[in-house]
Design an enzyme around this catalytic site. Sequence first.
Site, PDB file in Angstrom:
ATOM      1  N   HIS A   1       0.828  -1.205   0.000  1.00 32.31           N
ATOM      2  CA  HIS A   1       0.000   0.000   0.000  1.00 32.31           C
ATOM      3  C   HIS A   1       0.863   1.256   0.000  1.00 32.31           C
ATOM      4  CE1 HIS A   1      -4.077   1.798   1.175  1.00 32.31           C
ATOM      5  NE2 HIS A   1      -4.316   0.996   0.150  1.00 32.31           N
TER       6      HIS A   1
ATOM      7  N   ASP B   1      -9.838  11.546  -4.198  1.00 31.92           N
ATOM      8  CA  ASP B   1      -8.708  11.313  -3.305  1.00 31.92           C
ATOM      9  C   ASP B   1      -8.026  12.638  -3.017  1.00 31.92           C
ATOM     10  OD1 ASP B   1      -6.313   9.977  -2.054  1.00 31.92           O
ATOM     11  OD2 ASP B   1      -7.207   8.211  -2.961  1.00 31.92           O
TER      12      ASP B   1
ATOM     13  N   HIS C   1     -12.305   8.321  -1.380  1.00 34.13           N
ATOM     14  CA  HIS C   1     -11.116   7.569  -0.992  1.00 34.13           C
ATOM     15  C   HIS C   1     -10.108   8.444  -0.239  1.00 34.13           C
ATOM     16  CE1 HIS C   1      -7.619   4.767  -1.964  1.00 34.13           C
ATOM     17  NE2 HIS C   1      -8.545   3.954  -1.511  1.00 34.13           N
TER      18      HIS C   1
ATOM     19  N   GLU D   1       2.500   0.737   4.596  1.00 38.79           N
ATOM     20  CA  GLU D   1       1.925   2.067   4.405  1.00 38.79           C
ATOM     21  C   GLU D   1       3.009   3.137   4.464  1.00 38.79           C
ATOM     22  OE1 GLU D   1      -1.221   2.439   3.783  1.00 38.79           O
ATOM     23  OE2 GLU D   1      -2.272   0.706   4.633  1.00 38.79           O
TER      24      GLU D   1
END
Length: 452
Positions: A139, A170, A358, A386
């Site tokens: 991710h 986003d 998102h 992440e």
Amino acid sequence: MISLKFKQIKCQQYLINLPKVFQSVSDINILYSTKDFKKILLKKISQAKSIIYITALYLEKDDGGKKIMHALYAAKKANHFLDIKIFVDWHRAQRGYIGSNTKLTNAEWYCKLSRLYPNINISIFGVPINTREALGVFHLKGFIFDDVLIYTGASINNVYLHMYDKYRYDRYLLIKNIQLTTIMKQFIDNILLKSNAINLLNVSNRPKTIKLKSLIKKFRFNLKNTSYNFLNNATNNVLSITPFIGLGKKNNLNNLIINLIGSTKNNIIICTPYFNFPSILVKIITKLLYNGKKVEIIVGDKTANDFYILPEKKFKIISILPYLYEMNLRFFVKKLQFFIDKKQLIIRIWKCNDNTYHLKGIWVDDSWQLITGNNLNPRAWKLDLENAILIHDPKKELDNQKCYELKCIRTYTNIINHYNELDDIHIYPIKIKKIIRRIRRIRLDKIINQIL
């Protein structure tokens, strides 16, 4: 009260002591729409001189993905020395999209592109974060073009690029900073590319995942102990940025998020697409409210979730997820209704026709903001790799851009004044209702919340 004040000071001191990279205000720009993102992405691909590194969960085999890939091949053809490398999740690239009938995977499409451009070498790598997709995905976010970084939670496909009528909203940050792009590129070169668990996807002789099992486990173990390495070159009195990366429950990024939220003096704004906070974040947010801080949370409506399926459409088990997230939110709002009544807790629900939401991020007071791909849920907290960019803006140099971005985000939101404004399980579609009651009866919903 003394204990809470002490913890707040401790969190603030943590932020002050972080290493920071100096950032010129003229070299940082916030983009406000999906179309802006697509436009600048294509522009930077055509302008790149030496390096293009793209990291995303996936690069889809639809018209949006094709537009980007053909632009990359054109850029490479025009400049043979351009180093283009793409990194996506290993497992996601080798399966079809959930709910899709097509059998052609992204990896097979990458191979077709390689045959279509036989003399132009673009490397597309699959990164396995665990032996199974359900136990962790790649991710990592960020598109590097020489000394420019486009940071966003978006991947690459039709809706993220707003190719047609629908879009997935986003956040997008454009940063020109050679030190930052060098830091992020070095991590990819020194950690990802040096691992034998990482393999090319655009070749026909890809190894089977089962044969990589031991390498993947070793790779995951090593990732838990890695971070972006760099020297501090900024004081706490100037605009600066700090990149973070993390995997596993006790990692640097999680620690940052805890301290960032805990440092709140007056107000905090949090965006997340899926309402499923880790318990520690719920605890900290609740303490902030009891300590008189103002909290605003902006979350997507269940119909703005990418897993949402209209009741009249063919049922798929994955379509229960938006309802589970709404149930989490309803419980949270009901528990803290007192603070909503006081206008101290503001819950905004984003909905714009049949588009999807998102956004992820945190804004604390007027000094700090975090842009990330982290969904602020248990899965991101424990399973996925992440990263994030923390911005320290003590002189409020980005205030106009920040305020306009928040204005854009809030445009399609409604404020929830009472938990009864959120749908209850009793009015959910019959199939959804039956499955949710069944999984709650055996307490499977708690397990699902931990991995989705």
